[in-house]
Design a protein around this motif. Structure first.
Motif, PDB file in Angstrom:
ATOM      1  N   ALA A  39      45.015  50.595  36.190  1.00 43.29           N
ATOM      2  CA  ALA A  39      44.868  49.382  35.378  1.00 43.29           C
ATOM      3  C   ALA A  39      43.896  49.602  34.218  1.00 43.29           C
ATOM      4  N   ASP A  40      44.193  48.953  33.095  1.00 42.09           N
ATOM      5  CA  ASP A  40      43.324  49.011  31.911  1.00 42.09           C
ATOM      6  C   ASP A  40      42.288  47.891  31.926  1.00 42.09           C
ATOM      7  N   TYR A  41      42.701  46.726  32.416  1.00 38.10           N
ATOM      8  CA  TYR A  41      41.788  45.592  32.478  1.00 38.10           C
ATOM      9  C   TYR A  41      42.217  44.649  33.594  1.00 38.10           C
ATOM     10  N   ALA A  59      37.234  45.276  31.387  1.00 39.36           N
ATOM     11  CA  ALA A  59      37.949  46.479  30.956  1.00 39.36           C
ATOM     12  C   ALA A  59      37.437  47.676  31.733  1.00 39.36           C
ATOM     13  N   PHE A  60      38.338  48.615  32.020  1.00 41.47           N
ATOM     14  CA  PHE A  60      37.951  49.825  32.745  1.00 41.47           C
ATOM     15  C   PHE A  60      37.543  50.894  31.735  1.00 41.47           C
ATOM     16  N   ARG A  61      36.231  51.154  31.671  1.00 37.50           N
ATOM     17  CA  ARG A  61      35.683  52.095  30.688  1.00 37.50           C
ATOM     18  C   ARG A  61      34.702  53.034  31.361  1.00 37.50           C
ATOM     19  N   ASP A  62      34.810  54.295  31.005  1.00 43.78           N
ATOM     20  CA  ASP A  62      33.882  55.316  31.527  1.00 43.78           C
ATOM     21  C   ASP A  62      33.794  55.284  33.054  1.00 43.78           C
ATOM     22  N   GLY A  63      34.949  55.067  33.684  1.00 41.35           N
ATOM     23  CA  GLY A  63      35.011  55.140  35.135  1.00 41.35           C
ATOM     24  C   GLY A  63      34.545  53.916  35.892  1.00 41.35           C
TER      25      GLY A  63
END
Length: 268
Positions: A39-41, A59-63
Motif C-alpha cells: 500500500a502507498d497510503y 503515507a508509507f515513506r522510508d519504511g
C-alpha cells in the motif's frame, strides 16, 4: 479482487459512519485494497465519541507510516457532518440510499460543491458519476468504478470537455516545478492589478481554465467567469508568467492536461 472489494465495502459501510472502533482502508496506486501489503497510503477513522471522529491520511515513506493529513469530523445536525482539516473546512450532507449514500460536499459556504454516490461516508468509496460545481456552474465530470477514478474532464465554454490533471488521464501528473504551494505564492506575486480597475475600486474573482502542454508550458486559456477584459488579461498574464511546469506523462509520453485556477483581485 471483486470479492475482496465487496468484503471491504461491507466492512466500511458497517463501521465508517462514526464507528465503534478504528476503521483502516489501504490504497495502492489509488485503488482500495483489503491489506497493507504494497500500500502507498491509508485512511484511519478513529472515534472520539458518538458525534466526533478523527480521520487521518497516512503515507508509507522510508519504511514507515507518516500522517500527512488530519480531519476532525462532527455530526452537528441530522445528515450533516462538519469537517475541519485545519487549513480548510467543509460540510458533508448525506442521504441514505440503497447500498450507500447520496453525498454533497460544500466548500466555502457553497461556493464550491461536489455531488455523487458513495458506499461509505469516511473515507468516501465513490461510485458512478460525480459532478463538481463552482459559483453556480458545473465545472467537471468524474466517473468512478469501485472507488477508482476512470474518467475525468473539465467543462469549458460551449460545454467543451478537457482532460483533467488527474490519474484518470496521466500516470504522472503535471506539476509546478517548485510545488503546489510555490505555485500559489508565485502566482500571487505575478498578479498586477489593472490600474483602471483599481481607480474605479473594482474587484473580481477570475476562473481560468488552461492547459499544461507537453513542453510544460501554460496554454489554451479560457475565462470561465464573467468579469471585464482588464481582469481577464491580468489573470492570464500572471499564469503565463508561472511557466516552470513539468508536463504530465501517460505511457512514458508527455500529454496535455488541463486545470482551473481562481485568480482573486481584491483591494486592500
Amino acid at each position: 479482487m471483486k470479492n475482496i472489494l465487496t468484503i471491504l465495502i461491507l466492512f466500511i459501510g458497517a463501521q465508517c459512519a462514526l464507528a465503534q472502533q478504528d476503521t483502516i482502508v489501504y490504497y495502492k496506486k489509488h485503488v482500495p485494497q483489503a491489506t497493507s501489503e504494497g500500500a502507498d497510503y491509508q485512511y484511519i477513522v478513529r472515534q472520539k465519541n458518538k458525534k466526533t471522529s478523527v480521520v487521518q491520511k497516512c503515507a508509507f515513506r522510508d519504511g514507515k507510516w507518516k500522517v500527512t493529513q488530519t480531519e476532525t469530523i462532527k455530526l452537528k445536525k441530522p445528515n450533516t457532518y462538519y469537517v475541519d482539516g485545519g487549513k480548510y473546512q467543509y460540510q458533508r450532507k448525506f442521504e441514505t440510499i440503497p447500498g450507500g449514500y447520496q453525498i454533497q460536499d460544500n466548500i466555502k459556504k457553497g461556493e464550491q460543491s461536489t455531488k455523487g454516490i458513495s458506499r461509505s461516508l469516511f473515507p468516501l468509496h465513490r461510485e458512478g458519476q460525480w459532478n463538481v460545481y463552482s459559483h453556480g456552474k458545473q465545472r467537471s465530470v468524474n466517473l468512478y468504478k469501485e472507488a477508482v477514478l476512470t474518467y475525468s474532464c473539465l467543462i469549458g465554454k460551449n460545454n467543451a470537455r478537457f482532460p483533467t490533471n488527474t490519474y484518470a488521464n496521466a500516470d504522472t501528473l503535471a506539476m509546478y516545478k517548485k510545488g503546489a504551494k510555490s505555485f500559489s505564492s508565485d502566482l500571487s506575486k505575478k498578479i498586477v492589478y489593472p490600474d483602471i480597475c483599481q481607480k474605479n475600486k473594482l474587484e473580481a474573482l477570475v476562473l481560468v481554465l488552461f492547459a499544461i502542454d507537453t513542453n510544460g508550458t501554460p496554454s489554451d486559456f479560457q475565462i470561465l467567469s464573467e468579469t471585464n477584459q482588464y481582469f481577464n488579461q491580468a489573470a492570464i498574464t500572471a499564469i503565463k508568467d508561472c511557466e516552470n511546469w513539468k508536463p504530465a506523462f501517460k505511457n512514458n509520453k508527455p500529454v496535455k492536461v488541463y486545470s482551473i485556477v481562481p485568480v482573486n483581485f481584491k483591494l486592500r
